[in-house]
Design an enzyme around this catalytic site. Structure first.
Site, PDB file in Angstrom:
ATOM      1  N   GLU A  76      -3.142  49.946  37.962  1.00 52.14           N
ATOM      2  CA  GLU A  76      -1.877  49.519  37.555  1.00 52.14           C
ATOM      3  C   GLU A  76      -1.797  47.850  37.377  1.00 52.14           C
ATOM      4  O   GLU A  76      -1.171  47.063  38.089  1.00 52.14           O
ATOM      5  CB  GLU A  76      -0.858  49.929  38.863  1.00 52.14           C
ATOM      6  CG  GLU A  76      -0.597  51.243  39.166  1.00 52.14           C
ATOM      7  CD  GLU A  76       0.093  51.566  40.134  1.00 52.14           C
ATOM      8  OE1 GLU A  76       0.595  52.535  40.168  1.00 52.14           O
ATOM      9  OE2 GLU A  76       0.068  50.593  41.354  1.00 52.14           O
TER      10      GLU A  76
ATOM     11  N   GLU B 145      -1.633  58.876  37.157  1.00 45.29           N
ATOM     12  CA  GLU B 145      -0.527  59.090  38.180  1.00 45.29           C
ATOM     13  C   GLU B 145       0.616  59.623  37.397  1.00 45.29           C
ATOM     14  O   GLU B 145       1.141  58.763  36.542  1.00 45.29           O
ATOM     15  CB  GLU B 145      -0.357  57.823  39.258  1.00 45.29           C
ATOM     16  CG  GLU B 145      -1.579  57.399  39.785  1.00 45.29           C
ATOM     17  CD  GLU B 145      -1.364  56.043  40.745  1.00 45.29           C
ATOM     18  OE1 GLU B 145      -0.131  55.993  41.129  1.00 45.29           O
ATOM     19  OE2 GLU B 145      -2.085  55.456  41.077  1.00 45.29           O
TER      20      GLU B 145
END
Ligand SMILES: *[C@@H]1O[C@H](CO)[C@@H](O)[C@H](O)[C@H]1NC(C)=O
Ligand SMILES: *[C@@H]1O[C@H](CO)[C@@H](O)[C@H](O)[C@H]1NC(C)=O
Ligand SMILES: *[C@@H]1O[C@H](CO)[C@@H](O)[C@H](O)[C@H]1NC(C)=O
Ligand SMILES: *[C@@H]1O[C@H](CO)[C@@H](O)[C@H](O)[C@H]1NC(C)=O
Ligand SMILES: *[C@@H]1O[C@H](CO)[C@@H](O)[C@H](O)[C@H]1NC(C)=O
Ligand SMILES: *[C@@H]1O[C@H](CO)[C@@H](O)[C@H](O)[C@H]1NC(C)=O
Length: 505
Positions: free
Chosen positions: A188, A394
């Site tokens: 991320e 995710e």
């Protein structure tokens, strides 16, 4: 997962219902080599924080800031229970497992000597996965910088990180690369830079910098982002030069991918949404694909945005074999005047830079399923960035940890998003894998043990940390083994009634 709450502070729940149609589908509608898996990360799953030579990371430090918090000291004890967990994955029919390597377990001082026990743990875990036919997807960096490197030079805001991170990656490729074909360098990357460098939640400290106008924290977002890109490129180039011809793996960078949609059809909101896409996607993707930052960012940020030298630009361009997507929620974007004035609240700095406010697209909660948001993201990446290979690393639904094992909203969420992925693939997206966050309940960055995403329940009050399957685990198992044809909500009802009669609960 991901500091979503940092975004949540801007979210105002509103009702804008959007209907979304998903046709019936099964596992077999996806390409055969598409990978369905589930994910965890080292600090959130392993526990064993001071066992067998591991030293603290910045995440240990921060989670201990709060009163008597044990943070991830024990977590799921995955370090000691990995065989049990791999067995659960195999029973579920998982095709892939995403986990991360704890840098300070493998190399306790951040650089230099390797911890033989740490090395053995990851070798054993990878061997265990392979022997059950489960493909490992390894993230090298999931927020847990060795504290020693933070203390020495401030971590990702210092260019020294590039050399240390590359040396750590070198050890991982050398030791695990025979058996690992999928590598994500940094988790991320976008929200990591925003939340931990620009929003005053800097890991590794108990009293974070919080004042934009006083300190440099609003600059640090873009400095950290720049160093992340250079470190990723350095690691990727190392892999290509030294390992790729033998190991034949691929290497990507992961980004937090909010679904973004204009709040109204006004010109202002449309343009604000374009700017938000430039800042949230283009910031990392434009350098990776085209070699430089987006013009919108250069214009707005001026000297606050670092500049790539020609050599750096060449190195960064083309350094991602795939893009990892971390996707949970969709927001509406609306225009905000005076984009370049710093608000005193650092939490807002990034969106002030964009010149936008965001509003949740979920009708009752930001976590409501808005699968069209993911389809939009995949479509946007296809059209604007030359259709890169994508792994959804995710996706999942938070619920209260104590909520029932019958996690019906999670089942509905996962089912809807997998349908959205299929829609995107049918329209040409090169998406190659999908990972549910999370395989089992974890220590979460937001909410600790109170909020969880797991398909397996972990009883954190019980010394054995017993695992029990939730409804979502049965659903995923059935989907993966082909007995579930996702045609209607009937499946959920049927599963629910079969599930409540199950003796394992
Ligand atoms: C810390 O925990 C103790 C024991 O649970 C409690 O009495 C105390 O009020 C807490 N302190 C703070 C600052 O929360
Ligand atoms: C931030 O720092 C500036 C300059 O030191 C000061 O005037 C201001 O009051 C601070 N704001 C907050 C919210 O602490
Ligand atoms: C499908 O792809 C085409 C070509 O890239 C694009 O024009 C179209 O908008 C896409 N459809 C959807 C529903 O995203
Ligand atoms: C968790 O463990 C505690 C202690 O053994 C027990 O009282 C509780 O019922 C368990 N909770 C669940 C949901 O199994
Ligand atoms: C498929 O998964 C379901 C759970 O949804 C399970 O009950 C069933 O035994 C599985 N079938 C096979 C052939 O593995
Ligand atoms: C529920 O149980 C019935 C009877 O055992 C079985 O026929 C059906 O396939 C099961 N449904 C699901 C979704 O597992």
């Amino acid at each position: 997962m991901k500091p979503i709450s940092l975004f949540m502070s801007f979210l105002v729940a509103i009702v804008l219902a959007t209907s979304y149609n998903i046709d019936a589908f099964t596992r077999n509608d996806f390409p055969e080599d598409f990978l369905f898996g589930a994910a965890t990360s080292a600090y959130q799953w392993e526990g064993a924080a001071d066992e067998e030579g591991r030293s603290p990371s910045v995440w240990d430090t921060t989670s201990h800031c709060y009163n008597e918090s044990i943070g991830g000291d024990i977590a799921c004890d995955g370090y000691n229970k990995y065989k049990e967990d791999v067995k659960l994955m195999a029973d579920m029919g998982l095709e892939a497992f995403r986990f991360s390597i704890s840098w300070s377990r493998l190399i306790p001082n951040g650089r230099g000597l390797i911890n033989p026990k740490g090395l053995l743990f990851y070798k054993n875990l990878i061997k265990e996965l392979r022997s059950h036919g489960i493909e490992p997807h390894v993230t090298l960096y999931h927020y847990d910088l060795p504290q020693s490197l933070e203390d020495e030079y401030g971590g990702w805001i210092n260019r020294k990180i590039i050399e240390d991170f590359t040396a750590f990656a070198d050890v991982c490729f050398r030791e695990f690369g025979e058996d690992v074909k999928l590598w994500t360098t940094i988790n991320e990357a976008t929200i990591f830079a925003i939340a931990f460098y620009g929003q005053g939640r800097r890991f590794g400290h108990c009293t974070p910098p919080t004042n934009c106008s006083a300190g440099s924290s609003c600059m640090e977002t873009y400095i950290a982002g720049h160093n992340i890109l250079l470190a990723h490129a350095s690691v990727s180039n190392l892999y290509k030069l030294k390992y790729k011809s033998k190991q034949r793996g691929s290497i990507g960078l992961s980004m937090f991918a909010l679904g973004l949609s204009p709040y109204t059809n006004s010109k202002e909101d449309e343009t604000a949404t374009q700017r938000a896409k430039a800042f949230l996607f283009g910031w990392m993707l434009k350098p990776l694909v085209f070699g430089d930052y987006p013009d919108e960012m250069k214009r707005t940020l001026g000297s606050r945005l670092p500049v790539f030298s020609e050599e750096e630009s060449e190195k960064v361009k083309g350094s991602a074999d795939f893009i990892g997507i971390v996707h949970y929620i969709t927001v509406y974007v609306t225009n905000r005047p005076s984009p370049s004035i710093f608000p005193s609240n650092t939490n807002e700095a990034f969106f002030a830079d964009i010149g936008a406010y965001i509003i949740s697209a979920g009708t009752s909660s930001p976590f409501d399923a808005t699968p069209w948001g993911l389809e939009d993201v995949l479509e946007y990446l296809k059209q604007s960035y030359n259709n890169p290979p994508i792994y959804i690393l995710e996706n999942g639904r938070a619920m209260k940890h104590d909520s029932m094992l019958q996690d019906t909203p999670r089942v509905e969420y996962i089912q809807a998003y997998i349908g959205a992925v299929l829609n995107a693939i049918k329209n040409g997206s090169d998406t190659r894998g999908y990972f549910v966050w999370s395989m089992l309940d974890l220590y979460e960055i937001d909410g600790g043990y109170k909020l969880s995403y797991g398909m397996y329940y972990v009883n954190f009050s019980e010394p054995g940390l017993e695992r029990s399957p939730k409804l979502s685990a049965s659903w995923y198992t059935g989907f993966l083994n082909g007995t579930i044809d996702v045609a209607s909500q009937d499946i959920t009802t049927q599963l629910q009634s079969n599930f409540s009669g199950s003796s394992s609960l």
